[in-house]
Design a protein around this motif. Structure first.
Motif, PDB file in Angstrom:
ATOM      1  N   TRP A 135      32.081  36.244  42.285  1.00  0.00           N
ATOM      2  CA  TRP A 135      32.825  36.694  41.099  1.00  0.00           C
ATOM      3  C   TRP A 135      33.671  35.531  40.613  1.00  0.00           C
ATOM      4  O   TRP A 135      34.164  34.734  41.407  1.00  0.00           O
ATOM      5  N   VAL A 156      36.673  38.369  33.231  1.00  0.00           N
ATOM      6  CA  VAL A 156      35.564  38.123  34.154  1.00  0.00           C
ATOM      7  C   VAL A 156      34.488  37.345  33.412  1.00  0.00           C
ATOM      8  O   VAL A 156      34.120  37.688  32.286  1.00  0.00           O
ATOM      9  N   ARG A 198      42.813  52.762  48.868  1.00  0.00           N
ATOM     10  CA  ARG A 198      41.758  52.805  47.856  1.00  0.00           C
ATOM     11  C   ARG A 198      40.388  52.735  48.531  1.00  0.00           C
ATOM     12  O   ARG A 198      40.259  52.212  49.625  1.00  0.00           O
ATOM     13  N   ASP A 203      39.033  46.134  42.555  1.00  0.00           N
ATOM     14  CA  ASP A 203      38.549  45.219  41.533  1.00  0.00           C
ATOM     15  C   ASP A 203      39.209  43.860  41.758  1.00  0.00           C
ATOM     16  O   ASP A 203      40.439  43.758  41.744  1.00  0.00           O
ATOM     17  N   ALA A 238      39.752  41.480  39.865  1.00  0.00           N
ATOM     18  CA  ALA A 238      40.608  41.081  38.747  1.00  0.00           C
ATOM     19  C   ALA A 238      42.067  41.479  38.981  1.00  0.00           C
ATOM     20  O   ALA A 238      42.973  40.792  38.512  1.00  0.00           O
ATOM     21  N   LEU A 239      42.298  42.555  39.716  1.00  0.00           N
ATOM     22  CA  LEU A 239      43.668  42.996  39.998  1.00  0.00           C
ATOM     23  C   LEU A 239      44.440  41.978  40.834  1.00  0.00           C
ATOM     24  O   LEU A 239      45.664  41.906  40.756  1.00  0.00           O
TER      25      LEU A 239
END
Length: 170
Positions: free
Chosen positions: A19, A32, A75, A79, A81-82
């Motif tokens: 990623w 992204v 969780r 993600d 990105a967080l």
């Protein structure tokens, strides 16, 4: 029998870029991307850190740590990105590569980074991940790196240790 120097150089397999994310401006969400240009002077082109401190051109995090942080924050998944890192890498231990160089990709566009240190979590993780998010990230925040050779970085490219500095015998 292998020496300690030999052990520092032995990795069971290559890693892989899973990623890539860039943040165009401070405090904005991560974008992204499938590929990004990388420069020795500026780091990831289009990232807000571009052109700043050479020891923190790029931030990386272990893909294997994402489920751990997710579990610690209650969780099922997380993600990337967080977490505000640039590159998620799987299959190779980034912490073991501190002060070493890695190559991401093959051929003339391959990028070479030097892992410069740990990327500790910031207080934003408490807001992003909820109460305890900062502590959930401790020890799992990833690594910082400076660019040794620029090129183009793509999702799916291999990650290899390329220049192993000699470690002292302990």
């Amino acid at each position: 029998m292998m020496t300690l120097k030999d052990l520092f150089c032995a990795f069971p397999r290559s890693g892989r870029v899973e990623w890539i994310g860039v943040r165009p401006k401070r405090d904005e969400p991560v974008t992204v991307v499938e590929a990004v240009a990388v420069s020795e002077e500026k780091g990831l082109i289009g990232d807000h850190y571009s052109g700043q401190s050479g020891n923190r051109h790029v931030t990386l995090i272990q893909a294997e740590h994402l489920p751990v942080v997710a579990a610690l924050t209650g969780r099922d998944a997380l993600d990337p990105a967080l977490l505000r890192r640039n590159i998620v890498v799987s299959g190779i231990n980034l912490l073991a590569l501190k002060d070493q160089q890695i190559q991401l990709g093959d051929g003339p566009e391959a990028v070479v980074l030097e892992i410069t240190g740990q990327c500790h979590p910031c207080s934003k993780m408490e807001k992003t991940l909820g109460p305890g998010g900062y502590n959930a990230m401790r020890g799992h925040g990833g690594m910082t790196a400076r660019v040794i050779r620029g090129g183009v970085l793509r999702v799916g490219t291999p990650v290899e240790a390329v220049h192993i500095k000699q470690q002292p015998d302990e």
